[in-house]
Every structure is written in structure tokens, then in C-alpha cells.
Design a protein around this motif. Structure first.
Motif, PDB file in Angstrom:
ATOM      1  N   ALA A  53       0.814  -1.211   0.000  1.00  0.00           N
ATOM      2  CA  ALA A  53       0.000   0.000   0.000  1.00  0.00           C
ATOM      3  C   ALA A  53       0.849   1.263   0.000  1.00  0.00           C
ATOM      4  N   ALA A  54       1.992   1.223   0.691  1.00  0.00           N
ATOM      5  CA  ALA A  54       2.763   2.451   0.924  1.00  0.00           C
ATOM      6  C   ALA A  54       3.802   2.752  -0.146  1.00  0.00           C
ATOM      7  N   LEU A  55       4.449   1.738  -0.687  1.00  0.00           N
ATOM      8  CA  LEU A  55       5.636   1.985  -1.505  1.00  0.00           C
ATOM      9  C   LEU A  55       5.381   2.463  -2.931  1.00  0.00           C
ATOM     10  N   PRO A  56       4.289   2.067  -3.598  1.00  0.00           N
ATOM     11  CA  PRO A  56       4.095   2.602  -4.949  1.00  0.00           C
ATOM     12  C   PRO A  56       4.073   4.125  -4.992  1.00  0.00           C
ATOM     13  N   GLY A  57       3.618   4.761  -3.928  1.00  0.00           N
ATOM     14  CA  GLY A  57       3.647   6.212  -3.861  1.00  0.00           C
ATOM     15  C   GLY A  57       5.041   6.788  -3.732  1.00  0.00           C
ATOM     16  N   ARG A  58       6.002   5.928  -3.456  1.00  0.00           N
ATOM     17  CA  ARG A  58       7.412   6.334  -3.369  1.00  0.00           C
ATOM     18  C   ARG A  58       8.207   5.850  -4.577  1.00  0.00           C
ATOM     19  N   GLY A  59       7.506   5.476  -5.641  1.00  0.00           N
ATOM     20  CA  GLY A  59       8.188   5.080  -6.871  1.00  0.00           C
ATOM     21  C   GLY A  59       8.662   3.646  -6.912  1.00  0.00           C
ATOM     22  N   VAL A  60       8.109   2.802  -6.046  1.00  0.00           N
ATOM     23  CA  VAL A  60       8.524   1.398  -5.977  1.00  0.00           C
ATOM     24  C   VAL A  60       7.331   0.503  -6.282  1.00  0.00           C
ATOM     25  N   THR A  61       7.440  -0.309  -7.325  1.00  0.00           N
ATOM     26  CA  THR A  61       6.431  -1.323  -7.596  1.00  0.00           C
ATOM     27  C   THR A  61       6.655  -2.497  -6.657  1.00  0.00           C
ATOM     28  N   VAL A  62       5.591  -2.961  -6.029  1.00  0.00           N
ATOM     29  CA  VAL A  62       5.676  -4.099  -5.111  1.00  0.00           C
ATOM     30  C   VAL A  62       5.031  -5.315  -5.781  1.00  0.00           C
ATOM     31  N   ALA A  63       5.785  -6.401  -5.837  1.00  0.00           N
ATOM     32  CA  ALA A  63       5.303  -7.663  -6.421  1.00  0.00           C
ATOM     33  C   ALA A  63       5.183  -8.683  -5.290  1.00  0.00           C
TER      34      ALA A  63
END
Length: 222
Positions: A53-63
């Protein structure tokens, strides 16, 4: 926490069976963080969901990666060799996203990441609730897996984790951060000095800051 980022699910055939990746994608991602689950649960774990939930807003795609045994509906996790086989089998799909990939996971998933990351060309390792030893068996240490990762590594460990409290870890070779009052699943008691959401914020904040500092290889060109 619920992610509001675009999501898609991808099935991947591996030598260990069919695995599944749930992508929480960041626009113009600079990095992919691949996270495997533990032996006692799946990608619904609170720490994995909080990071998604948190990291895509920091430019990180989470898989978020589901191992074949979990996809098949089995109750018991596969042997370590089979877990590694499944992870290696789906790695090309993670790398195909484009940005550098950090290998990670919680508990058994963290062990898989540590054992395989260097050979797969990962940019780093994130170990959530690393099971340093079985509960009550400190002589059965798995520190060699952690120390053998050979890459920049961040360990996040609950202060009450029966699989290894932060003070039990060897010094050097990785960054270690304690999640106060957290157990192996990072659950905190109701009477703790921080709430469950605050504990999860410790995790997401620490991971985001560490990823920001992580030296990354130059982008690939086609």
C-alpha cells in the motif's frame, strides 16, 4: 491497509508448479520490490500488505509472490530447495518489469531471498521477520543464510520475535532495525506504547528510506 495503486495478477509456471504474482504498480517505477510470504500464511500478511500500500507512492512497484504450494491450496510449505526452485522460476517475470529488483520476503520467504538473491542479480535483500532459529532452539542458527546474501540487506525484526529477537543477531553484514513490541507477525500487544498502525508505519518508513539509499545499477537499455 488497502492499496489504492493499480493491481494485476499474473500466473507463472515454474519447475515447482504454478506461482502467482500480484503486482502493485508504481507509475514510472524506479525499482521493483519482490516479496515472498512465510510458511504459515500468504501475501495477506500485515507487513506485506502495508508495504504494497505504501511503496508505490514512493516510486517502488511491489510484487507479492505466492509460492506454488500456496497457489495449489496445500497446508504445509514445500521444502527449502523447492521454495528456491519456485522463486528462481518466476524471477525472469520480475526482472522483465524493467527496473532493478530487490528480493525480499517474510520469514521463510526472507530465507529464500537470502539464499538466491546474489545468483539472480538482485539489487538487494529485504528480510522481514527473519527466522534466525526455531523457537526455543537458538543453537539451530540460520545466520549463515543471512550473512551469505552478499548484497545490501535490511532486516526488520520484532522485539518479541520468538524466532530470534534483534539482540540475538550477529553484528555486521546487514542493517538491522527493531520493530518495538512486535512478534513474528509484527503484531503488537494492545497495551504496547505504540499502536498496530504505528508499528506498521515503522516498517514502511524504514523500508522506503532504505530503498531510497540503495545503490542501484544503471537502467538497462534496449
Amino acid at each position: 491497509m488497502t492499496s489504492h495503486t493499480p493491481r494485476r495478477t499474473q500466473s507463472v509456471d515454474t519447475p515447482a508448479g504454478e506461482a502467482r504474482i500480484t503486482w502493485h504498480e508504481a507509475p514510472d517505477a524506479r525499482l521493483v520490490l519482490a516479496l515472498g510470504h512465510g510458511a504459515g500464511g500468504g501475501i495477506e500478511a500485515r507487513d506485506l500488505q502495508a508495504l504494497a500500500a505504501a511503496l508505490p507512492g514512493r516510486g517502488v512497484t511491489v510484487a507479492l509472490v505466492e509460492q506454488p504450494w500456496r497457489v495449489a491450496g496445500k497446508k504445509v510449505a514445500a521444502a527449502p530447495k523447492t521454495l528456491d526452485e519456485g522463486w528462481r522460476g518466476l524471477w525472469p517475470q520480475l526482472a522483465a518489469a524493467g527496473p532493478p529488483v530487490v528480493a525480499g520476503g517474510r520469514s521463510a520467504g526472507a530465507r529464500v531471498a537470502c539464499r538466491t538473491a546474489a545468483a539472480l542479480g538482485a539489487a538487494g535483500v529485504l528480510a522481514l521477520a527473519f527466522p534466525l532459529h526455531p523457537p526455543g532452539r537458538p543453537e539451530k542458527s540460520r545466520a549463515d543464510e543471512l550473512l551469505g546474501a552478499g548484497l545490501p540487506t535490511l532486516v526488520l525484526q520484532g522485539g518479541r520475535d520468538t524466532f530470534g529477537r534483534p539482540e540475538e543477531f550477529p553484528a555486521g553484514g546487514f542493517d538491522l532495525l527493531e520493530v518495538p513490541y512486535g512478534d513474528h507477525g509484527f503484531a503488537v500487544p494492545k497495551k504496547a506504547e505504540l499502536t498496530q498502525q504505528e508499528a506498521l508505519a515503522v516498517i514502511t518508513g524504514a523500508v522506503a528510506d532504505w530503498l531510497d539509499r540503495l545503490p542501484l545499477p544503471a537502467p538497462r537499455t534496449t
